[in-house]
Each structure stands twice: as C-alpha cells, then as structure tokens.
Design an enzyme around this catalytic site. Sequence first.
Site: not given
Ligand code: DQA
Length: 141
Positions: A10-11, A18, A23, A72, A75, A85, A96, A98, A100, A105
């Site tokens: 998401p996002n 954003r 980011y 990624n 949230a 799962d 996994e 990220h 940031s 944070r």
């Molecule tokens: C994120 C970190 C998450 O906490 C956040 O909700 C994101 C981006 C990152 O890539 O740093 O949407 O996954």
Amino acid sequence: MRRILIINGPNLNLLGKREPSTYGSVSFEDYLDTLRRRYPDIQTDYFQSNIEGVLIDKIQQAGFEVDGIVLNAGAYTHTSIALQDAIRAIPAPVIEVHISNVHARETYRHTSLIAAACRGVICGFGLDSYRLAVEALLSYV
Ligand code: DQA
C-alpha cells in the site's frame, strides 16, 4: 532465465510523490528500468497493490512459479498475520525490504509480522534496498 518478482504494498504506487524526504523523489517505474538494465539476465516482474487480499493472492500464485520474491509490504508489514501465513505457504524465498530504516522511526514500525517468515530483511538504503534484495536472492537462491 531466473525469475524474480518485486511486490510493493500500500501507498508505494506513490513513490516519487509521497513524502519525498522519507522515500525519495524517484518513481518506482523509473527505478525499475534502472534495475532491469543492471540485471539483463534476470526476468524482473513487478506487481503493486494497495489491497491486502490482492497481495496475498499474488504471493500464493507467484510463490509457486518464480525463483524469489522481493516484498515491500508497506504498512501491512506491521499488521498482517495473513501475509505472514501466505509467505509461509509458498516455496519461493521472500526477502522483506523497506526503503526507510523502520527501526529509526515510530515504534509501531519496529515490529514486522512478516520478517519471521522471510529469508531475510533489508531496510534503510532507499530504493537501493531493492537492488540489495535482488543481490541477496541471486546469492542465496
Ligand atoms: C516502508 C515502511 C513502512 O513502515 C511504511 O508503512 C511504508 C513504507 C518503507 O519502505 O520504508 O509504507 O515499508
């Protein structure tokens, strides 16, 4: 040819627009072009959704087809046992990532509900986190 799938949650469709101070200002599509040029011998597929169930459907389907997944989960990382799962249910290794450094944070970002099901975790290197994850998959898969 080895096949890797990058999944953004998401996002992350808004990357480049954003919160650029967190980011960056490069869109994922532009970054993906650079990544694909850097790894011409790998098929790098890409998928993004803002919807948890759609991400789970994609993991379930691709997890039996590709050699590795870079995820990624945005949230949902911090909330989704269902994603954990799904990762456990598939044979493909998942890294996994990220952009940031989530540990620098808010405290609610310090917990990952998916990390335990993943092969490893990379965070805090900006968009380069994705390349490092591809390197990890190429080295360990
Ligand atoms: C994120 C970190 C998450 O906490 C956040 O909700 C994101 C981006 C990152 O890539 O740093 O949407 O996954």
